[in-house]
Design an enzyme around this catalytic site. Sequence first.
Site, PDB file in Angstrom:
ATOM      1  N   ASP A 279       2.162  77.963  19.228  1.00 15.17           N
ATOM      2  CA  ASP A 279       1.341  78.409  20.337  1.00 15.17           C
ATOM      3  C   ASP A 279       0.874  79.827  19.996  1.00 15.17           C
ATOM      4  O   ASP A 279       1.342  80.458  19.049  1.00 15.17           O
ATOM      5  CB  ASP A 279       2.101  78.330  21.666  1.00 15.17           C
ATOM      6  CG  ASP A 279       1.143  78.242  22.839  1.00 15.17           C
ATOM      7  OD1 ASP A 279       1.544  77.771  23.913  1.00 15.17           O
ATOM      8  OD2 ASP A 279      -0.035  78.632  22.676  1.00 15.17           O
TER       9      ASP A 279
HETATM   10  C1  GLC Z   1      -2.229  79.326  25.175  1.00 15.28           C
HETATM   11  C2  GLC Z   1      -1.463  78.151  25.724  1.00 15.28           C
HETATM   12  C3  GLC Z   1      -1.681  76.875  24.972  1.00 15.28           C
HETATM   13  C4  GLC Z   1      -3.103  76.827  24.481  1.00 15.28           C
HETATM   14  C5  GLC Z   1      -3.250  77.914  23.431  1.00 15.28           C
HETATM   15  C6  GLC Z   1      -4.683  77.992  22.902  1.00 15.28           C
HETATM   16  O1  GLC Z   1      -1.405  80.444  25.143  1.00 15.28           O
HETATM   17  O2  GLC Z   1      -0.066  78.319  25.887  1.00 15.28           O
HETATM   18  O3  GLC Z   1      -1.373  75.787  25.857  1.00 15.28           O
HETATM   19  O4  GLC Z   1      -3.394  75.564  23.910  1.00 15.28           O
HETATM   20  O5  GLC Z   1      -2.857  79.187  23.913  1.00 15.28           O
HETATM   21  O6  GLC Z   1      -5.546  78.378  23.907  1.00 15.28           O
END
Ligand code: GLC
Length: 743
Positions: A279
Amino acid sequence: MKKTLSILALTILVITASGQKADRFVNDLLSKMTLDEKIGQLNQYTGDWGATGKITSDGEKEKQIREGKVGSMLNVIGVDKTRKLQELALQSRLHIPLIFGQDVIHGFRTTFPVPLGETASWDLALIEKSARIAATEAAAYGIHWTFAPMVDIARDPRWGRVMEGAGEDTYLGSKVAVARVKGFQGNGLGNTDAIMACAKHFAAYGAAVGGRDYNSVDMSLRQLNETYLPPFKAAVDAGAATLMNSFNDLNGVPATGNAYLLREKLKKEWNFKGFVVSDWGSIGEMVPHGFAKDEYDAALKAITAGSDMDMESRCYRNNLKQLVQDGKVPVALIDDAVRRILIKKYELGLFSDPYRFCNEEREKAETNNADNRSFAREIGVRSIVLLENKPVNGKPLLPLSKSNAKIALIGPFGKATTAHHGFWAVPFPDDSQRIETLHDAIAAQLDKNASLIYSKGCNIQDNDTSLFAEARKTALSADMVIMTLGEAPDMSGEAKSRSSLRLPGVQEELLKTIFATNKPVILLISAGRPLIFNWAADNVPAILYTWWLGTEAGNAIADVLFGNYNPSGKLPITFPRTEGQIPIYYNHYNTGRPAKDDNDKTYVSAYIDLPSSPKYAFGYGLSYTRFEIGNLQLSSDKMKINKGKIEARVDVKNSGDYDGEEVVQLYIHKLIGSVVRPVRELKGFQKIFLKKGESKAITFTLTPEELKFYNDKTEFVNEVGEYELFIGDSSLASLKSRFTLNE
Ligand code: GLC
């Protein structure tokens, strides 16, 4: 039969052959790659057009793409932009294409209900179609990969991301996970309307202590395997191309560096061949977690545990080469991660044609697709949950008549547009012009002899009551009032945990002010999560929970208000009475001192200042008609522990005045276990349509597989013994039978 077998054999042959072809291609490419180029494939940056996390300042991204130091981009939307960056990537020495990822969470160009709202439809085919349309639209805009479905089981509505998943139940959450993966990936990667799915956030992110986002998670491996991992396993078994790990530490080890999750469970036990993306920045966050000394150590721990791609932390880019040179990371580990990523680029067809998703005609066709909007309305009406419809002067207020009435619409969402998109919608400049407001949608459905007047009444979350007087006047001049209240769309979602789940601002005071006019009131509640509105629930005769329904919210709500569609939604998550009651969920254990009822407070597991039951139960939702579920019969009262099946049959009758759909639910309860078992467990549901007066028999099939659970050695087992079986219209089902599982 022979023909079928040969087709099957041929299919297996073709799949194997294409897999071998992919392996040969990728292994050949890998053999030519330098270590820098390999590390480049593990590196993902956000486009600077719309970040969804903290932006890390950075040098010239485009130069790095040209030098083959970037494997993927996210937040780059549109054929023009993706083509431009793809052209740069193809200037790299080995011409390896980029993959473009995006949070396509509930629709893309057409926004659908937030996922928790969609789940309230309990309509798996519709949920799959929603993902299918979203994928088609996203692919037309150059996107190869969505960071969805979010499959985190969530039992704590203080956690803002409950809006993004399928609620509290593992069985329902697993079914929805499969529907969404199949919807996104369609007929398989390689089709230009198929995008890679990404089951997230691996794992147990929804169990953050206190419902506070990014907070720690600590639970037994038994609970983890029984409640939180099955939706991921279902997604993997459905062919999810990727997973995303979660921000939280799990039992003291951050998920990003958690070898139990990534290596042992996912890549070994589940034999997952796709890749794992971290993430946003989560690799680097293992330093503040106190799990890694520095980013060098974080990179070591993440690549060793099995995180393949680094979203936005730069830890891999800045440290992996040194780790290899220091003998800390074998190249084989990097090769495994790179191979997983290159295989997906191959399966997407990007090596044969890197621009195959860059088709201006397709993008144009998906820019304002009328069919997709009508589907948004269709899934919107099915996501709405009717919570109350008490008679007023002997007759329920809903459905509303379209004629002979002067209706007052009061509340901060009456003329809202993009608010109805909720969190994680993909923004487009013209969104507000594409959304029919609730006001206009209601007005459009009224007959000539009816009229609609409007007052905002208050803002969403400040303490300004200056508009109350005008709203009260509006109500007094009408025959009845529709109130539209709720939380702000950015009050649910990532980093949106709330310690209070009440209606924000002065909304409840406004409701009471309007209610005091003695005009009949219908309340619409917009939210991405369960809210707490006890006064309204106890006093307002009609309440519809409308979540955030997306582009067609106004029309969908109007359709239900006027009975064009008879609401069929059922709650996918328990609604608590107070924050103090959280966590509260239907599939709890009985304890040694269960409260007999809401008033039992004597030395039992209960709060002395609150009834034990929730405000609204999991699986609850009313209809404008009346369904009777009865005559439960089992095909047998016993089943062998390792084979056989039991069929449970019920009659369902629509004895009311409207055609409608009912979600008939089947729950079990194992009375005795080597570990205590939940008082109810959802093990089946069927959504059926019945005309008024119509009856239908439906049958559920239970096999020993559905009855397995994790024992105290974390073994997935069946145990002989007695079961209760319940069938009804919610987790409160009282129609009951029994069966035994025998050796
Ligand atoms: C965010 C979220 C994740 C998302 C990623 C890209 O922090 O936790 O669910 O897909 O970043 O945007």
